[in-house]
Design a protein around this motif. Sequence first.
Motif, mmCIF file in Angstrom:
data_model
loop_
_atom_site.group_PDB
_atom_site.id
_atom_site.type_symbol
_atom_site.label_atom_id
_atom_site.label_comp_id
_atom_site.label_asym_id
_atom_site.label_seq_id
_atom_site.Cartn_x
_atom_site.Cartn_y
_atom_site.Cartn_z
ATOM 1 N N ASP A 1 0.849 -1.183 0.000
ATOM 2 C CA ASP A 1 0.000 0.000 0.000
ATOM 3 C C ASP A 1 0.893 1.244 0.000
ATOM 4 O OD1 ASP A 1 -1.812 2.099 0.598
ATOM 5 O OD2 ASP A 1 -3.210 0.573 1.299
ATOM 6 N N LEU B 1 0.693 4.087 2.690
ATOM 7 C CA LEU B 1 1.196 3.870 4.047
ATOM 8 C C LEU B 1 2.719 3.773 4.033
ATOM 9 C CD1 LEU B 1 -1.307 1.164 5.319
ATOM 10 C CD2 LEU B 1 -1.598 3.623 5.172
ATOM 11 N N ASN B 2 3.329 4.043 5.186
ATOM 12 C CA ASN B 2 4.782 3.924 5.229
ATOM 13 C C ASN B 2 5.175 2.444 5.407
ATOM 14 O OD1 ASN B 2 4.865 3.216 7.984
ATOM 15 N ND2 ASN B 2 5.007 5.361 8.624
ATOM 16 N N ASP C 1 4.004 0.684 8.657
ATOM 17 C CA ASP C 1 2.543 0.537 8.665
ATOM 18 C C ASP C 1 2.086 -0.599 7.763
ATOM 19 O OD1 ASP C 1 2.174 2.543 10.450
ATOM 20 O OD2 ASP C 1 1.620 4.069 8.980
ATOM 21 N N TYR D 1 2.495 -3.607 9.812
ATOM 22 C CA TYR D 1 1.610 -3.627 10.970
ATOM 23 C C TYR D 1 0.167 -3.987 10.582
ATOM 24 C CZ TYR D 1 -1.269 -2.046 14.805
ATOM 25 O OH TYR D 1 -2.213 -1.990 15.793
ATOM 26 N N VAL D 2 -0.383 -3.277 9.596
ATOM 27 C CA VAL D 2 -1.782 -3.542 9.246
ATOM 28 C C VAL D 2 -1.940 -4.972 8.719
ATOM 29 C CG1 VAL D 2 -2.330 -1.124 8.807
ATOM 30 C CG2 VAL D 2 -1.648 -2.574 6.894
ATOM 31 N N TYR D 3 -0.924 -5.451 8.036
ATOM 32 C CA TYR D 3 -1.025 -6.807 7.484
ATOM 33 C C TYR D 3 -1.049 -7.845 8.600
ATOM 34 C CZ TYR D 3 -0.948 -9.955 3.515
ATOM 35 O OH TYR D 3 -1.312 -10.877 2.564
#
Lengths: 315, 276
Positions: free
Chosen positions: A97, A100-101, A104, A107-109
């Motif tokens: 994505d 996002l950095n 991130d 993290y989101v994954y």
Amino acid sequence: MTDAAEPMIRAVDLRKSFVSKQGTVEAVKGISVEVRRGESFGFLGPNGAGKSSTMRMVAAVSPITSGELRILGMDPAKDGPGIRARIGVCPQEDTLDTELNVADNLYVYGRYFGLPRADVRTRVEELLEFVQLTEKAKAKVEDLSGGMKRRLTIARSLINRPDMLLLDEPTTGLDPQARHVVWDRLFRLKQQGVTIVLTTHYMDEAEQLCDRLVVMDKGLIVAEGSPLELIRAWSTREVAELRFGVGEHEALAAKVADLAERVEVLPDRLLLYTSDGEETLAKVHERGLAPAVSLVRRSTLEDVFLRLTGRTLVD
Amino acid sequence: MATTDTATGTTPSSAPRSPLAGAVRMADYWATVYRRTWKGSVISSFVTPLLYIVAMGVFLGGFIQDDPAKLEGATSYLAFVAPGMLAAQAMTVVFGEVTYPVMSMIKWQRTFYGMIASPLNIADVVLAHLGFVLFRVGTVCAVFTLVMAPFGVFESWWGVLLSFPVQLLIGLAFAAPLYAITAAMRSESGFSLIFRLGMIPLFLFSGAFFPISNLGPVMEWLARLTPLWHGVDLTRMLVLGTVDWSTAAIHVVYLVTCAVVGYLLAVRTLEKRLID
């Protein structure tokens, strides 16, 4: 949980066809493979051999057309999410994505896998370190080089501590230096005992990373074994490569045919398969032939593929 | 670094038990996206609707003195147009969220493929995205309502409270079918048609700015078929305290049907497109 005897992947006469307006295309035409725990297993073959279609079925994102497939002992048709929870997937094209950095993205994954926030945060730090992107944690994904994006995707595929890691063409499109960094990381995972399954059309990648591999061509498996076994079975110890003038190779092949076990004619060179390349080369010179360029090398999986299919891997 | 061992204290990864449970796992994703992108949407989300209401409701509406009976019970044009604008704004936010961003997820950035390589299913991802759209509709409509309150255009406080979930329902009634349409589109060129021939006519002719009885019998009948008219009428009767409960029930059923059918269609379309 899977018992230790159950293979990580078991495919029996696995087939995949795609129906389109142009008709039905059979991408995988009945393959049988077994991948064991802790093994590094490769699908080697040119583009269009059916490797990616196989990989997508194994990743439980593409339904099988016929045959039997078990991943970690589970049926992907019934338990796709359960399988995907326990494997890591590094797709051929990045699906990061870019809004996002770097941190991130990981993290989101991790949260998609139902892992608690604190666990994911620790894991993100570990993985950034592992793929050498700690300094880039806050960087935007679009500012990363191709090799860094690849490493980030590999890190993402490890977020759930997968039982098996699937890599589809992990270094395609990377420059040689970036490829070596990726190989180094994958080799470390292999040493830690991670089961790795990869597809590649690079014979050096297969030789470096795979304990065992299958050679695929036109949707079928044409050979199976360790890189060394395959080379022993399908090629000679050494190869003498001779380059003559353009268009001369076909005619000259007849003149050297008796000097080697086998001669392959490529558009730009002759390959003489022999147990002792230097000796063969000396005999070529004795016959008064003077190739513009000549070299002696060990046989590779490229030679195996050429022998099996009559074509080169990368064309 | 240990990569495969499930170390002490770590919860093993798992498959979600339901689409809702899957969608909840994406809350951190959408929260992160919003943290990174909210600044870009502040003006269009919060300021533009107020500019409309000042121009149309206050300055233009100052010229309009009509019988409350003709304004569907509103005592001023501002009181008439405010709930219409609220419902229309709920729709507008949706068109922004469920066109280009969805196309990006399935075609340009392909993040959708990454999401469904995890234990999440397409139904979970769509539900989470619709949840985010509802969050956007909710914040925009809440701010709009708070700013309008001092103008004295709301007759019924409980009606205003009830109008909030109605805005979320209007959002869903648009977001879910539009998600299905975007999921079926191969390129973004169709979006300009969706905006010009879909959103703008709906915005102008669904009773937000004038009673649809002014449209004449045929056009009025057409307007009554649009989801936005159902949303506008429901919102207006709530905030003006002129609720006819049987009509309200029809509006709710209509909007819920749009949302449910749209969601099922969106999931089906994406399954066909992404899983081959």
